[in-house]
Design an enzyme around this catalytic site. Structure first.
Site, mmCIF file in Angstrom:
data_model
loop_
_atom_site.group_PDB
_atom_site.id
_atom_site.type_symbol
_atom_site.label_atom_id
_atom_site.label_comp_id
_atom_site.label_asym_id
_atom_site.label_seq_id
_atom_site.Cartn_x
_atom_site.Cartn_y
_atom_site.Cartn_z
ATOM 1 N N ASP A 98 0.868 -1.174 0.000
ATOM 2 C CA ASP A 98 0.000 0.000 0.000
ATOM 3 C C ASP A 98 0.904 1.221 0.000
ATOM 4 O OD1 ASP A 98 -2.334 1.644 0.414
ATOM 5 O OD2 ASP A 98 -3.252 -0.094 1.386
ATOM 6 N N ASP A 199 -2.839 4.810 -2.475
ATOM 7 C CA ASP A 199 -3.880 5.368 -1.627
ATOM 8 C C ASP A 199 -4.237 6.816 -1.965
ATOM 9 O OD1 ASP A 199 -5.330 4.899 1.037
ATOM 10 O OD2 ASP A 199 -4.303 6.790 1.442
ATOM 11 N N GLU A 256 -6.217 4.140 -6.137
ATOM 12 C CA GLU A 256 -7.500 4.393 -5.470
ATOM 13 C C GLU A 256 -7.918 5.793 -5.901
ATOM 14 O OE1 GLU A 256 -9.590 4.583 -1.082
ATOM 15 O OE2 GLU A 256 -7.763 5.668 -1.479
ATOM 16 N N HIS A 328 -11.437 -2.787 2.699
ATOM 17 C CA HIS A 328 -11.341 -2.411 4.115
ATOM 18 C C HIS A 328 -12.068 -1.112 4.455
ATOM 19 C CE1 HIS A 328 -8.468 0.059 2.123
ATOM 20 N NE2 HIS A 328 -8.261 0.747 3.215
ATOM 21 N N ASP A 329 -12.552 -0.399 3.449
ATOM 22 C CA ASP A 329 -13.309 0.834 3.693
ATOM 23 C C ASP A 329 -14.805 0.649 3.453
ATOM 24 O OD1 ASP A 329 -10.984 2.333 4.143
ATOM 25 O OD2 ASP A 329 -10.817 2.922 2.032
HETATM 26 O O1 TEU Z 1 -9.256 6.034 1.526
HETATM 27 C C1 TEU Z 1 -9.385 7.226 0.799
HETATM 28 C C2 TEU Z 1 -10.681 7.852 0.703
HETATM 29 O O2 TEU Z 1 -10.860 8.577 -0.268
HETATM 30 C C3 TEU Z 1 -11.714 7.891 1.798
HETATM 31 O O3 TEU Z 1 -12.802 8.642 1.338
HETATM 32 C C4 TEU Z 1 -12.218 6.579 2.153
HETATM 33 O O4 TEU Z 1 -13.140 6.195 1.170
HETATM 34 C C5 TEU Z 1 -12.853 6.580 3.503
HETATM 35 O O5 TEU Z 1 -13.086 5.245 3.786
HETATM 36 C C6 TEU Z 1 -14.110 7.349 3.677
HETATM 37 O O6 TEU Z 1 -15.045 6.628 4.438
HETATM 38 C C7 TEU Z 1 -7.944 5.638 1.775
HETATM 39 C C8 TEU Z 1 -7.870 4.361 2.574
HETATM 40 O O7 TEU Z 1 -8.411 3.311 1.845
HETATM 41 C C9 TEU Z 1 -8.525 4.569 3.903
HETATM 42 O O8 TEU Z 1 -8.546 3.394 4.661
HETATM 43 C C10 TEU Z 1 -7.762 5.655 4.616
HETATM 44 O O9 TEU Z 1 -8.421 5.984 5.806
HETATM 45 C C11 TEU Z 1 -7.603 6.909 3.771
HETATM 46 O O10 TEU Z 1 -7.193 6.636 2.441
HETATM 47 C C12 TEU Z 1 -6.553 7.811 4.347
HETATM 48 O O11 TEU Z 1 -5.277 7.263 4.112
#
Ligand code: TEU
Ligand code: CA
Length: 558
Positions: A98, A199, A256, A328-329
């Protein structure tokens, strides 16, 4: 499209904290992952994406990195990492790291130095800006709620953080920062990793004038994405990133990317794009409401299906998207995309099948392959996610009761997908001998790897067959490089499409409805390639009756 090694791969996402604990401290670790490599090999996995394992204070579960060159002691040592990398390689499994480079942790030495000397060299690694009339430089709301600006103690400066205040944004306009990051990326690539999941990358380009925009909420702020959506020039940064790092070898990268500008698909992930691939978040974005989890939109099956089809059609012949049903989100796909009557092993297999055979790179998130579901918590204290706390607070402030706010979390919390992996029916689902850092989903006695290993009709066995079909010598060219053709697009319960390489053709038919249905074709349905219910080896007919939750993959001939 050009054949490229990574297009043929199936990727598995590991959330290290929750995968397998080897030393009883309740937290998953690298040795735990090492132990489970044969399991992944058996599943047919070619690459593993590890959510961050770097040194971190874990304000945002490792997405706040305090040293890019160190492994968090929670997960093990660099030696453990090297062992994992080498052992994975022996099994033909590549490791995808990542890459979190929009921001680092406030405990990173760069930021600590910047705080000590707010007008010095390291302040230039971040965005240290003067406030306006006693207010922050602009009215941006961070992703996790509250202002995206935080006071630099002892000064009239503020620093920018699009995420938590412990995640200061790195200044990509500063050549020194870019050099530091590119060197770090190359250092990891030198180790022999297969690539990176990148990310929050769309956020790296800032409008350094930081204009305020029309407020979009009662707090008088606007989402910081307002700036991201308007600013130009990210292409130069991403082009440079690619040139200085990934392009020097044949690195796999998956971005992402949210908030992509219209028409920018090929620039980002076309044959010469900045990344190999990016996630298709379009179907997941559908539920998004104005005010977060408590007022998400209801999405119909038809809308969801059409959104996936649209993404597929847009990238046909142009790009390879990465397809997910969860990560994971996101909440668990089995809880989110299946109507209640389909939330059973057949429905879960059906959902997996339509996702994995799409055109693009299938990503499977840990536990998806056994049908793990969202996890009901008793109180907000059971959660361990900064975003969940924020969303819960928002919901309460909007007048929802504790029960209602928790209900919203049960549907959308990021912790739904972060509960420990369910390995067996024993204590703590076989995840740890200690106390798990996050509650184990109660359903582990019903849903776990060990039981499914023993049952040839299980979701796990189905996923193995599904992945094997996609990668089989006979069908690989169809499922990897073949065209995607939507079928019965307007049907309100059938998800159907064909894949063809011009020589062979297969159809995927999935009945998401409550009733059985008859599907009629102009071509002949032949050999059955995969099914989640009983089917003879050949259909030999121009029509087929599908039970509710039935999915069928079969060859079609003239
Ligand atoms: O997520 C990036 C992101 O754009 C966020 O909006 C994410 O969708 C978040 O879950 C909103 O609910 C990435 C990672 O996947 C996330 O786990 C991190 O918290 C974030 O970046 C910050 O590094
Ligand atoms: Ca551990």
């Amino acid at each position: 499209m050009k054949k490229q090694w990574w297009k043929e791969k199936v990727v598995y996402q590991i959330y290290p904290k929750s995968f397998k604990d080897s030393n009883g401290d309740g937290i998953g670790d690298l040795k735990g992952i090492l132990e489970k490599l044969p399991y992944l090999k058996n599943l047919g996995i070619d690459m593993v994406w590890l959510s961050p394992v770097y040194q971190s204070p874990f304000i945002d579960q490792g997405y706040d990195i305090s040293d890019y060159y160190k492994i968090s002691e929670v997960f093990g040592t660099m030696e453990d990492f090297d062992t994992l990398l080498a052992e994975a390689k022996k099994l033909g499994i590549g490791i995808v790291m990542d890459l979190v480079i929009n921001h680092c942790s406030s405990e990173h030495e760069w930021f600590q130095k910047a705080l000590k000397d707010p007008y010095g060299e390291y302040a230039g690694y971040f965005y240290f800006e003067k406030g306006k009339d006693g207010n922050p430089p602009s009215n941006y709301r961070s992703y996790f709620g509250g202002s995206a600006w935080e006071k630099v103690p002892g000064t009239d400066l503020y620093y920018l953080h699009m995420f938590a205040k412990e995640q200061p944004d790195l200044n990509w306009e500063n050549p020194k920062v870019k050099k530091e990051l590119f060197d770090m990326i190359n250092w990891w690539l030198d180790k022999g990793i297969a690539g990176f999941r990148i990310d929050a990358i769309i956020n790296i380009k800032k409008d350094v004038n930081f204009p305020s925009y029309e407020p979009d909420g009662p707090d008088g702020m606007c989402a910081c994405t307002a700036m991201v959506e308007r600013v130009d020039g990210i292409g130069e940064l991403l082009g440079e990133l690619k040139r200085e790092t990934f392009a020097k070898r044949d690195t796999f990268t998956v971005g992402e990317v949210f908030n992509l500008k219209e028409g920018a698909l090929e620039e980002f992930v076309g044959e010469n794009g900045y990344f190999s691939s990016m996630f298709d978040f379009a179907p997941h974005m559908l539920t998004e409401g104005q005010n977060g989890w408590y007022d998400t939109r209801e999405v119909t099956f038809l809308e969801w299906k059409k959104t996936i089809i649209q993404s597929q059609m847009e990238c046909q012949g142009k790009a390879f998207l990465s397809n997910i049903i969860e990560n994971h989100d996101e909440p668990r796909g089995a809880s989110r995309y299946l109507p209640e009557y389909a939330q059973n092993p057949d429905g879960i297999k059906m959902l997996g099948c339509v996702s994995v055979l799409l055109r693009g790179i299938p990503f499977i998130y840990q536990g998806q392959e056994i049908g793990m579901t969202n996890c009901q918590m008793d109180s907000i204290e059971d959660y361990d996610d900064i975003d969940t706390y924020h969303q819960y607070r928002e919901a309460r402030e909007a007048g929802l009761s504790d029960k209602e706010a928790l209900e919203a979390c049960y549907r959308f919390s990021r912790d739904n997908a972060r509960t420990p992996m369910q390995w067996d029916a024993g204590e703590n689902a076989g995840f740890t001998k200690g106390t798990p850092w996050l509650r184990v989903n109660e359903n582990y006695r019903m849903v776990n790897v060990a039981d499914q290993e023993k049952d040839p009709g299980s979701v796990l066995h189905f996923y193995r067959k599904l992945i094997a079909l996609r990668k089989s010598e006979e069908w690989k060219n169809v499922f990897v490089y073949g065209e995607f053709l939507p079928l019965f697009e307007e049907d309100e319960s059938l998800f159907a499409y064909a894949r063809t390489d011009g020589e062979k053709k297969a159809v995927i038919l999935a009945n998401f409805g409550k009733e059985e249905m008859t599907v009629k074709f102009s071509e002949n349905l032949g050999k059955v390639l995969l099914a989640n219910m009983y089917r003879p080896q050949q259909i030999n007919a121009r029509e087929v009756v599908l039970e509710p939750c039935e999915v069928l993959v079969c060859q079609v001939c003239e």
